[in-house]
Design a protein around this motif. Structure first.
Motif, mmCIF file in Angstrom:
data_model
loop_
_atom_site.group_PDB
_atom_site.id
_atom_site.type_symbol
_atom_site.label_atom_id
_atom_site.label_comp_id
_atom_site.label_asym_id
_atom_site.label_seq_id
_atom_site.Cartn_x
_atom_site.Cartn_y
_atom_site.Cartn_z
ATOM 1 N N GLU A 104 0.789 -1.235 0.005
ATOM 2 C CA GLU A 104 -0.097 -0.079 0.033
ATOM 3 C C GLU A 104 0.839 1.310 -0.018
ATOM 4 O O GLU A 104 0.716 2.220 -0.742
ATOM 5 N N THR A 143 10.299 12.285 -6.537
ATOM 6 C CA THR A 143 9.632 11.272 -6.889
ATOM 7 C C THR A 143 10.188 9.754 -6.720
ATOM 8 O O THR A 143 11.466 9.613 -6.718
ATOM 9 N N TRP A 160 6.305 14.600 -4.805
ATOM 10 C CA TRP A 160 6.001 14.982 -3.314
ATOM 11 C C TRP A 160 7.054 15.884 -2.970
ATOM 12 O O TRP A 160 8.127 16.063 -3.465
ATOM 13 N N LYS A 192 2.163 14.882 -0.666
ATOM 14 C CA LYS A 192 1.728 14.571 -2.159
ATOM 15 C C LYS A 192 1.472 15.971 -2.890
ATOM 16 O O LYS A 192 0.567 16.921 -2.081
ATOM 17 N N GLU A 220 4.241 1.713 -0.668
ATOM 18 C CA GLU A 220 4.703 1.506 -2.287
ATOM 19 C C GLU A 220 3.933 2.185 -3.083
ATOM 20 O O GLU A 220 4.249 3.226 -3.992
ATOM 21 N N ASP A 221 2.711 1.964 -3.522
ATOM 22 C CA ASP A 221 1.862 2.208 -4.286
ATOM 23 C C ASP A 221 1.438 4.014 -4.239
ATOM 24 O O ASP A 221 1.328 4.633 -4.951
ATOM 25 N N ILE A 222 1.105 4.338 -2.970
ATOM 26 C CA ILE A 222 1.191 5.744 -2.590
ATOM 27 C C ILE A 222 2.221 6.368 -2.862
ATOM 28 O O ILE A 222 2.097 7.328 -3.593
ATOM 29 N N GLU A 267 4.622 5.849 -5.119
ATOM 30 C CA GLU A 267 4.826 5.977 -6.538
ATOM 31 C C GLU A 267 3.844 6.643 -7.498
ATOM 32 O O GLU A 267 3.863 7.020 -8.569
ATOM 33 N N SER A 268 2.775 7.283 -6.496
ATOM 34 C CA SER A 268 1.615 7.882 -7.306
ATOM 35 C C SER A 268 1.824 9.163 -7.764
ATOM 36 O O SER A 268 0.844 9.564 -8.072
ATOM 37 N N GLY A 269 2.833 9.700 -7.394
ATOM 38 C CA GLY A 269 3.021 11.227 -7.835
ATOM 39 C C GLY A 269 4.312 11.807 -7.180
ATOM 40 O O GLY A 269 5.253 11.330 -6.756
ATOM 41 N N SER A 273 -3.204 8.659 1.371
ATOM 42 C CA SER A 273 -2.942 8.796 -0.020
ATOM 43 C C SER A 273 -2.321 10.166 -0.270
ATOM 44 O O SER A 273 -1.749 10.304 -1.298
ATOM 45 N N SER A 274 -2.305 11.170 0.583
ATOM 46 C CA SER A 274 -1.480 12.393 0.274
ATOM 47 C C SER A 274 -0.130 12.633 1.480
ATOM 48 O O SER A 274 0.369 13.724 1.210
#
Length: 162
Positions: free
Chosen positions: A40, A72, A50, A161, A42-44, A46-48, A139-140
Motif C-alpha cells: 500500500e 519522485t 512529493w 503529495k 509503495e503504491d502511494i 509511486e503515485s505522484g 494517499s497524500s
C-alpha cells in the motif's frame, strides 16, 4: 492410575498444540499485515510527486534545507529530488525489518521506509539517509520517524503529495 496419567498427558499435549499453533498464526498474520502495508505505501509513494513539509532532526527544524525540492519515488527504486537547477538521485525501498535488533524499536513487525542518497556527510541530503519507521500514511501524506542510535534524538520526516 494409568488412566489418570494418560488423561493428564493428553490434556498437556492438547494445550501444547493449541499454544504453538496460535503463535504460528500470529507470525503469519503479522507478516501478511506487513506485506499489505508495504504494498500500500509503495503504491502511494509511486503515485505522484512529493515535497517535504517537515523535517525535524533531533528537535531542530531543518525543513528549509529541502524547500523547493520535488521528490519522485520510482517503481524501480530510484528516488529523485529536483529543485529545477539541482537534481539529486538516490534509492528508496520499503522493507519488513522483522528483527528484534532495530535501533529504534523493540517490535519485531516494523516496516521500514529506506532512503539512501550517495552524498558526503556534509550534504543536507545525507540527513535523509535512514531506515525510517512509517509513523502514519494516507494517499497524500507519509510521515516517517527514527530514533537515533547515536544521540537518542527523534527525527521526523513528513512528505506531502503535490
Amino acid at each position: 492410575m494409568k488412566n489418570t496419567f494418560l488423561a493428564g498427558a493428553l490434556i498437556l499435549m492438547t494445550f501444547s498444540v493449541l499454544f504453538s499453533s496460535c503463535s504460528s498464526d500470529d507470525d503469519n498474520n503479522n507478516q501478511n499485515n506487513n506485506d499489505a502495508i508495504i504494498s500500500e505505501v509503495e503504491d502511494i509513494a509511486e503515485s505522484g510527486n512529493w515535497i517535504i513539509t517537515s523535517f525535524i532532526d533531533s528537535g531542530q527544524d531543518e525543513t528549509n534545507h529541502f524547500t523547493g525540492y520535488t521528490f519522485t519515488f520510482a517503481a524501480s527504486g530510484t528516488l529523485t529530488a529536483t529543485n529545477g537547477t539541482t537534481t539529486m538521485t538516490g534509492m528508496w525501498s520499503i522493507t519488513d525489518s522483522n528483527s528484534s535488533n532495530d535501533d529504534d524499536s523493540n517490535s519485531s513487525d516494523d516496516v521500514d521506509f529506506n532512503i539512501f542518497f550517495n552524498v558526503p556527510d556534509t550534504n543536507d541530503f545525507e540527513d535523509l539517509n535512514d531506515d525510517w519507521d512509517i509513523d502514519t500514511y494516507s494517499s497524500s501524506t507519509i510521515k516517517l520517524m527514527d530514533i537515533s542510535g547515536g544521540n537518542g534524538g527523534t527525527d521526523i520526516l513528513t512528505f506531502q503529495k503535490l
